[in-house]
Write a protein that holds these residues in place. Structure first.
Motif, PDB file in Angstrom:
ATOM      1  N   THR A 109       0.915  -1.275  -0.025  1.00  0.00           N
ATOM      2  CA  THR A 109      -0.031   0.188  -0.133  1.00  0.00           C
ATOM      3  C   THR A 109       0.764   1.244  -0.234  1.00  0.00           C
ATOM      4  OG1 THR A 109      -1.791  -1.127   1.167  1.00  0.00           O
ATOM      5  CG2 THR A 109      -1.928   1.338   0.940  1.00  0.00           C
ATOM      6  N   THR A 110       1.962   1.152   0.735  1.00  0.00           N
ATOM      7  CA  THR A 110       2.810   2.351   0.843  1.00  0.00           C
ATOM      8  C   THR A 110       3.603   2.625  -0.514  1.00  0.00           C
ATOM      9  OG1 THR A 110       3.141   2.022   3.418  1.00  0.00           O
ATOM     10  CG2 THR A 110       4.772   3.327   2.050  1.00  0.00           C
ATOM     11  N   ALA A 111       3.941   1.581  -0.978  1.00  0.00           N
ATOM     12  CA  ALA A 111       4.528   1.717  -2.424  1.00  0.00           C
ATOM     13  C   ALA A 111       3.522   2.552  -3.553  1.00  0.00           C
ATOM     14  CB  ALA A 111       5.157   0.317  -3.020  1.00  0.00           C
ATOM     15  N   LEU A 112       2.369   1.895  -3.500  1.00  0.00           N
ATOM     16  CA  LEU A 112       1.184   2.320  -4.440  1.00  0.00           C
ATOM     17  C   LEU A 112       1.096   4.118  -4.046  1.00  0.00           C
ATOM     18  CD1 LEU A 112      -1.086  -0.325  -4.259  1.00  0.00           C
ATOM     19  CD2 LEU A 112       0.194   0.555  -6.347  1.00  0.00           C
ATOM     20  N   GLU A 113       0.980   4.339  -2.825  1.00  0.00           N
ATOM     21  CA  GLU A 113       1.058   5.791  -2.576  1.00  0.00           C
ATOM     22  C   GLU A 113       2.372   6.628  -2.664  1.00  0.00           C
ATOM     23  OE1 GLU A 113      -1.258   7.148   1.573  1.00  0.00           O
ATOM     24  OE2 GLU A 113       0.080   5.242   1.996  1.00  0.00           O
ATOM     25  N   ALA A 114       3.480   5.977  -2.477  1.00  0.00           N
ATOM     26  CA  ALA A 114       4.486   6.721  -2.838  1.00  0.00           C
ATOM     27  C   ALA A 114       4.847   7.207  -4.293  1.00  0.00           C
ATOM     28  CB  ALA A 114       6.006   5.991  -2.393  1.00  0.00           C
ATOM     29  N   VAL A 115       4.342   6.256  -5.149  1.00  0.00           N
ATOM     30  CA  VAL A 115       4.319   6.238  -6.551  1.00  0.00           C
ATOM     31  C   VAL A 115       3.746   7.560  -7.057  1.00  0.00           C
ATOM     32  CG1 VAL A 115       3.741   5.566  -8.799  1.00  0.00           C
ATOM     33  CG2 VAL A 115       4.940   3.765  -7.350  1.00  0.00           C
ATOM     34  N   ARG A 135      -3.502  -0.493 -12.548  1.00  0.00           N
ATOM     35  CA  ARG A 135      -4.396  -1.097 -11.793  1.00  0.00           C
ATOM     36  C   ARG A 135      -3.852  -2.010 -10.728  1.00  0.00           C
ATOM     37  NH1 ARG A 135      -7.803  -5.954 -11.795  1.00  0.00           N
ATOM     38  NH2 ARG A 135      -9.349  -5.636 -10.209  1.00  0.00           N
ATOM     39  N   ALA A 136      -4.031  -1.944  -9.612  1.00  0.00           N
ATOM     40  CA  ALA A 136      -3.309  -2.956  -8.739  1.00  0.00           C
ATOM     41  C   ALA A 136      -4.200  -3.489  -7.662  1.00  0.00           C
ATOM     42  CB  ALA A 136      -2.286  -1.993  -7.842  1.00  0.00           C
ATOM     43  N   VAL A 137      -3.964  -4.853  -7.449  1.00  0.00           N
ATOM     44  CA  VAL A 137      -4.608  -5.532  -6.629  1.00  0.00           C
ATOM     45  C   VAL A 137      -3.811  -6.136  -5.377  1.00  0.00           C
ATOM     46  CG1 VAL A 137      -6.228  -7.766  -6.321  1.00  0.00           C
ATOM     47  CG2 VAL A 137      -6.651  -6.248  -8.375  1.00  0.00           C
ATOM     48  N   VAL A 138      -4.214  -6.016  -4.205  1.00  0.00           N
ATOM     49  CA  VAL A 138      -3.507  -6.355  -3.088  1.00  0.00           C
ATOM     50  C   VAL A 138      -4.169  -7.453  -2.409  1.00  0.00           C
ATOM     51  CG1 VAL A 138      -2.373  -5.767  -0.850  1.00  0.00           C
ATOM     52  CG2 VAL A 138      -2.541  -3.964  -2.677  1.00  0.00           C
ATOM     53  N   LEU A 139      -3.816  -8.690  -2.317  1.00  0.00           N
ATOM     54  CA  LEU A 139      -4.469  -9.869  -1.912  1.00  0.00           C
ATOM     55  C   LEU A 139      -3.796 -10.325  -0.546  1.00  0.00           C
ATOM     56  CD1 LEU A 139      -5.811 -12.716  -3.925  1.00  0.00           C
ATOM     57  CD2 LEU A 139      -4.667 -13.148  -1.642  1.00  0.00           C
ATOM     58  N   PHE A 196      15.616  -1.805   6.268  1.00  0.00           N
ATOM     59  CA  PHE A 196      15.437  -2.926   4.964  1.00  0.00           C
ATOM     60  C   PHE A 196      14.169  -2.859   4.466  1.00  0.00           C
ATOM     61  CE2 PHE A 196      15.498  -7.021   2.909  1.00  0.00           C
ATOM     62  CZ  PHE A 196      16.496  -6.673   1.782  1.00  0.00           C
ATOM     63  N   ALA A 197      13.140  -3.122   5.122  1.00  0.00           N
ATOM     64  CA  ALA A 197      11.471  -3.190   4.897  1.00  0.00           C
ATOM     65  C   ALA A 197      11.305  -1.764   4.071  1.00  0.00           C
ATOM     66  CB  ALA A 197      10.912  -3.410   6.082  1.00  0.00           C
ATOM     67  N   THR A 198      11.902  -0.894   4.455  1.00  0.00           N
ATOM     68  CA  THR A 198      11.587   0.650   3.977  1.00  0.00           C
ATOM     69  C   THR A 198      12.322   0.422   2.676  1.00  0.00           C
ATOM     70  OG1 THR A 198      11.534   1.468   6.043  1.00  0.00           O
ATOM     71  CG2 THR A 198      11.793   2.965   4.078  1.00  0.00           C
ATOM     72  N   GLN A 199      13.522  -0.006   2.274  1.00  0.00           N
ATOM     73  CA  GLN A 199      14.072  -0.040   0.993  1.00  0.00           C
ATOM     74  C   GLN A 199      13.202  -1.199  -0.049  1.00  0.00           C
ATOM     75  OE1 GLN A 199      18.232  -1.006   2.332  1.00  0.00           O
ATOM     76  NE2 GLN A 199      18.609   0.623   0.986  1.00  0.00           N
ATOM     77  N   VAL A 200      12.958  -1.960   0.933  1.00  0.00           N
ATOM     78  CA  VAL A 200      12.055  -2.956  -0.065  1.00  0.00           C
ATOM     79  C   VAL A 200      10.693  -2.323  -0.540  1.00  0.00           C
ATOM     80  CG1 VAL A 200      10.460  -5.255  -0.146  1.00  0.00           C
ATOM     81  CG2 VAL A 200      12.856  -5.085   0.870  1.00  0.00           C
ATOM     82  N   THR A 201      10.367  -1.752   0.267  1.00  0.00           N
ATOM     83  CA  THR A 201       9.008  -0.824  -0.065  1.00  0.00           C
ATOM     84  C   THR A 201       9.103   0.114  -1.436  1.00  0.00           C
ATOM     85  OG1 THR A 201       8.072  -0.988   1.815  1.00  0.00           O
ATOM     86  CG2 THR A 201       7.221   0.703   0.718  1.00  0.00           C
TER      87      THR A 201
END
Length: 474
Positions: A141-147, A156-160, A454-459
């Motif tokens: 979700t954060t990656a989508l927001e950041a973009v 279109r993105a689906v998060v499951l 690291f999780a922040t970088q992965v995002t």
């Protein structure tokens, strides 16, 4: 896309919104259904899904729809549908996957830590489900927001987010059928349930092994008989079992003999294993708690990696019909049962392996003993497709701009059922299996922890891939 803005947005979100909510998620004892028979009555899985749904609903994603989906008798699932940014609809749908169920808590956590207690120390977030993989929905979700914040694009993105992965995802096929129309044309899958050998680069899972489990029972007598009367007259059920095991495994080498369980190892995977050993030998072949004097299966670390990721192996994980030694009398037992657990190469058909195993064990049995094979569990493995040019370029960019080191591939000895299911359903999709797990993250055991930087970088890396995918159709 403004890459500085992207990093700023990602970092700010993790510090100010993700960590507080993720900490709350850790406090929910959402143990996977296989380990909690009363999961529905307890309501923890539903509570975990509702917790993340409430957080997602507050995010700046115009037009996003967030639903809790639950079929009768099945563990709930969180489904988020985010419309494409203007002009990015032509690149299909991105499916971002993670799970919210957790392994059992276990005892033995360090002082001040606990499975349902979120604790932040020196850049680490401790608690069950922090790294495996409660963070995944927040990262997606954060990656989508950041973009969007950085002026980028996403299709279109689906998060499951399912709640049965730690149980082998038994409900997922039903949900994929139920949601087929809503999933749409998936052209990119990003799975955040993976990890790698260090926290210095993005690690990509190149393969996952399959599995086959079965219970084999050998019967030689209707009832137990005094061993002084029967031994030497009736072959023991254990000896018959040994002969059957010799049909399927070489006891000297550990090599599995069943042709349907064998597969050639691609040359690129051999090279990948050698590179992994050269880079991180202690991670490629971790130090395991061997007893004094015990040797590993080989002195060649590369061969050990290939054994663990591409070659079939057999483990006997359970037994029945044998009393405890302290109470074992002078009796020729009527039957013996073993639970056999095979790990299969990524490209092997698990159902074909099952059929072959059953035939080998039940045909022309030694001394005519009754042999039953049942209680099967099958799981196909997965082998990553070759990245499309746009994805290969995007991964190179991620290495340069996010981590300062190139991405690396590695095979995994375990499995993720969802990947094989999606691979069959979307044969032309691109796959990125990655995540924030490290070799020392303690997933499944006490003191599980998430490396927050690291999780922040992965995002941030996921955001790069989302933007590149959206532009790939141009």
């Amino acid at each position: 896309m403004d890459y500085e803005k992207l990093r700023e947005s990602t970092t700010d979100a993790w510090a100010n919104t993700v960590l507080p909510s993720l900490s709350g998620l850790i406090e929910i004892p959402a143990v996977s259904p296989a380990y909690d028979a009363a999961w529905e009555e307890h309501g923890h899985l539903r509570a975990a899904v509702e917790h993340v749904r409430a957080w997602v609903a507050t995010r700046a994603l115009p037009g996003a729809r967030v639903d809790v989906v639950q079929l009768d008798g099945r563990a709930p699932l969180l489904f988020m549908d985010v419309p494409a940014t203007p002009g990015a609809a032509a690149s299909g749908t991105v499916l971002l996957y993670g799970h919210l169920d957790k392994q059992p808590p276990l005892g033995g956590w360090s002082e001040g830590l606990g499975p349902w207690q979120a604790v932040i120390r020196e850049g680490r977030l401790y608690g069950r489900g922090s790294a495996d993989d409660g963070y995944s929905g927040y990262a997606a979700t954060t990656a989508l927001e950041a973009v969007r914040a950085a002026g980028g694009e996403h299709s279109r993105a689906v998060v499951l987010l399912e709640t049965g992965e730690e149980s082998g995802s038994p409900d997922l096929p039903a949900y994929l059928e139920h949601l087929a129309d809503r999933l749409g044309d998936v052209s990119l899958v990003i799975c955040l349930d993976g990890g790698g050998g260090d926290y210095e680069r993005l690690w990509l899972t190149s393969s996952l092994r399959g599995a086959l489990q079965a219970t084999v029972t050998v019967r030689v007598l209707e009832t137990g008989v005094h061993s002084g009367l029967a031994s030497g007259v009736v072959p023991s059920s254990f000896r018959v079992m040994r002969q059957l095991l010799d049909r399927i495994e070489d006891a000297q080498t550990g090599e599995v003999k069943i042709p349907e369980m064998l597969a050639p190892i691609p040359q690129e995977r051999r090279a990948e294993a050698a590179e992994f050993v050269a880079l991180h030998p202690e991670v490629a072949v971790p130090r395991l708690p061997l007893v004094r004097g015990m040797r590993r299966a080989s002195d060649d670390d590369v061969e050990l990696v290939l054994n663990n990721t591409w070659r079939p192996t057999l483990s006997v994980t359970g037994a029945a019909g044998l009393p405890e030694p302290a109470v074992a009398g002078a009796v020729l037992r009527p039957w013996t049962s073993f639970r056999l657990s095979f790990r299969l190469p990524p490209s092997v058909d698990a159902e074909a392996a099952r059929t072959a195993l059953e035939k080998i064990l039940t045909t022309d049995t030694p001394y005519g003993a009754q042999v039953e094979v049942g209680d099967f569990m099958t799981l196909n493995g997965w082998h990553a497709p070759t990245p499309a040019p746009w994805l290969a370029s995007a991964l190179e960019q991620v290495g340069d701009r996010v981590f300062g080191k190139p991405c690396r591939n590695m095979g995994i000895g375990g499995g993720i059922p969802f990947m094989e299911m999606l691979g069959r359903r979307y044969p032309h999709a691109q796959f990125v299996v990655t995540g924030a797990l490290g070799a020392d993250s303690n997933a499944h055991v006490p003191d599980e922890w998430l490396n927050i930087p690291f999780a922040t970088q992965v995002t941030e890396a996921v955001a790069h891939l989302l933007d590149a995918h959206a532009r790939s159709a141009g």
